[in-house]
Design a protein around this motif. Structure first.
Motif, PDB file in Angstrom:
ATOM      1  N   ALA A   1     -22.783   1.543  38.860  1.00  0.00           N
ATOM      2  CA  ALA A   1     -21.907   2.676  39.177  1.00  0.00           C
ATOM      3  C   ALA A   1     -22.003   3.031  40.659  1.00  0.00           C
ATOM      4  O   ALA A   1     -20.987   3.321  41.305  1.00  0.00           O
TER       5      ALA A   1
ATOM      6  N   GLU B   1     -20.143   0.437  42.611  1.00  0.00           N
ATOM      7  CA  GLU B   1     -18.704   0.605  42.477  1.00  0.00           C
ATOM      8  C   GLU B   1     -18.215   1.742  43.381  1.00  0.00           C
ATOM      9  O   GLU B   1     -17.156   1.639  44.019  1.00  0.00           O
TER      10      GLU B   1
ATOM     11  N   GLY C   1     -27.825   2.963  36.471  1.00  0.00           N
ATOM     12  CA  GLY C   1     -26.835   3.536  37.367  1.00  0.00           C
ATOM     13  C   GLY C   1     -26.518   2.675  38.570  1.00  0.00           C
ATOM     14  O   GLY C   1     -25.705   3.072  39.417  1.00  0.00           O
TER      15      GLY C   1
END
Length: 517
Positions: A453, A456, A450
């Motif tokens: 992510a 981002e 993760g």
């Protein structure tokens, strides 16, 4: 007890003269005359049972060196140096042959070529060394002294307090010997000709100096032991050299390769890859060195000394026996067992940073070795287990500074870097080191999948903040009364065309979280 017979007194004095001749040569009679002039009874002194002259000379030299050398810090570096050299050669430290030096430097050269295909970080640019164990001690001991200095200062004060409390009030610290007038040697043997430059020091100063000597013995013993285990200058994950460079210790590399299924040349090349990868990271990401050493120092300065535990450990130790003190302190348990919240946070950051360094090196080394070394996978796993298990020297440093220089989560860090490389290539993986703010945290090691992510999400939120700030500055410019106060000198620059666009804000550049996507 019956008094010595005249013949016994003559024999005793003859024994004393023989010992003094071994210690002082032709000046033995002069020393005897001075002893009589100052009230000494040579016959009584010899009759008490004289030890071996060589042992006396060695003991006096050791006490003088440890207590008469003031030093410039909480660690007696002279004692640390001498003991480290002794321990380093205890199991043998033959001089390196020309062939060993050539093999080591060639392995480091080849490692740099292979790493060029695995990482965008260039070679460290420093010299390539092949060192004996003694040479490793000489080069790295200053770093170890600096590493333990913060806690050594606290330990020296605590040790002086505990030892002083154990002494009865008004106790004279003089050393007495049969046949000598009371107080002839002065405090802790610092009068006359024995202690030399220690005259005038009060007991508290002497005990602090003793603590410095004991810590010097601890550091020297640990560094000397470590010199028999390391393969280079970066094994513990903390930079030990003052500048760029790579090192192999051929004696230790050969000992490690014995009994392995992999050829010695493969082992040497794999270890050279790890050393060169560490060196690239420390040389071309300059904040990493300061970050690691700063965290170690911050943690060490916050350590508290458990005076009750310290007193219990040294309760039955003779304060005049520094080696006994060193053995007592080596047991650990004298640091505060309840770290503060700040301490816990610092320790977590340090363990994470060490794991990230080890994880990046582990991943980059594997990528560089796999095309060339048939046993790369087995060697990688063996080094992982060895690094995680540590050794006696690392345990000693754990007792010295209260922390373990072992990356507990290096496997998780390696998995994280592998995922980043899969998504963004080697460039994206290496970009994690562009700024301390980009470093993954414990939550990222818990969930490597993760990490990208979360990065981002941070990168998409960041431009929104920049735009909001631009709007605020623009609104301030349009407010009545702002123009006469300074016009363009205020926040007006924020309203220029292009401001507020993604990547144009004040945090654009290496610290922008979304760089590696």
């Amino acid at each position: 007890m019956t008094p010595d017979r005249p013949g016994d007194a003559a024999d005793n004095e003859r024994m004393l003269r023989e010992m003094l001749q071994q210690l002082f040569g032709d000046r033995a009679d002069e020393v005897l005359a001075q002893m009589r002039a100052q009230g000494f009874d040579p016959a009584a002194l010899a009759g008490a049972g004289m030890p071996d002259p060589a042992m006396v000379q060695q003991a006096l030299a050791q006490v003088q060196r440890m207590l008469a050398t003031p030093g410039e810090g909480p660690v007696n570096t002279d004692v640390a140096h001498d003991l480290a050299r002794q321990v380093a050669v205890a199991e043998g430290d033959p001089s390196l042959t020309g062939g060993q030096v050539r093999e080591a430097t060639e392995a480091l050269t080849v490692a740099e070529l292979w790493l060029d295909a695995a990482t965008g970080l260039p070679p460290s640019g420093g010299p390539k060394h092949a060192w004996s164990r003694s040479e490793w001690v000489e080069a790295t001991l200053p770093a170890w002294n600096a590493l333990v200095a913060p806690v050594a200062a606290s330990m020296a004060d605590a040790l002086a307090t505990v030892l002083a409390d154990q002494m009865p009030g008004g106790m004279d610290l003089s050393i007495e010997m049969p046949g000598m007038p009371a107080g002839a040697l002065g405090p802790l043997g610092v009068g006359g000709g024995l202690g030399g430059g220690l005259g005038g020091l009060d007991p508290a100063q002497l005990l602090r100096r003793l603590g410095s000597a004991v810590f010097g013995m601890q550091v020297g013993h640990a560094a000397g032991t470590l010199s028999r285990e390391v393969f280079g200058a970066t094994d513990v994950g903390v930079p030990l050299l003052p500048g760029p460079g790579t090192v192999l210790v051929p004696t230790n590399v050969a000992a490690f390769a014995e009994g392995l299924d992999a050829p010695a040349e493969e082992v040497r090349l794999f270890l050279a890859l790890r050393e060169a990868a560490h060196a690239r990271l420390f040389a071309h990401v300059p904040w990493v060195r300061a970050h690691l050493l700063g965290l170690v120092e911050q943690y060490a300065r916050g350590i508290t000394i458990d005076l009750d535990a310290l007193e219990q450990q040294v309760r039955d130790v003779d304060p005049s026996d520094p080696d006994a003190l060193r053995r007592a302190l080596a047991g650990g348990g004298v640091f505060g067992v309840q770290p503060t919240e700040e301490q816990k946070a610092t320790l977590l950051r340090l363990e994470t940073a060490l794991a990230l360094v080890e994880g990046w090196v582990d991943e980059v080394t594997a990528q560089a070795a796999l095309p060339h070394l048939p046993h790369a996978v087995a060697l990688r796993e063996m080094l992982r287990r060895r690094r995680a298990a540590g050794g006696p020297a690392e345990d000693t440093f754990a007792s010295l500074v209260g922390l373990e220089l072992r990356p507990r989560r290096s496997r998780d860090a390696a998995a994280l870097f592998a995922r980043v490389a899969l998504a963004g290539g080697a460039e994206g993986r290496d970009a994690v080191w562009d700024h301390p703010d980009l470093l993954p945290g414990p939550i990222d090691l818990d969930d490597p999948a993760g990490y990208l992510a979360r990065r981002e999400a941070q990168s998409t939120a960041h431009p929104d903040v920049d735009a909001a700030l631009a709007q605020i500055f623009a609104a301030d410019d349009d407010a009545p009364g702002d123009e006469p106060a300074g016009g363009d000198a205020g926040g007006g620059d924020a309203a220029e065309p292009g401001d507020g666009e993604p990547g144009d804000g004040p945090d654009a550049g290496p610290s922008t979280p979304g760089r590696q996507g």
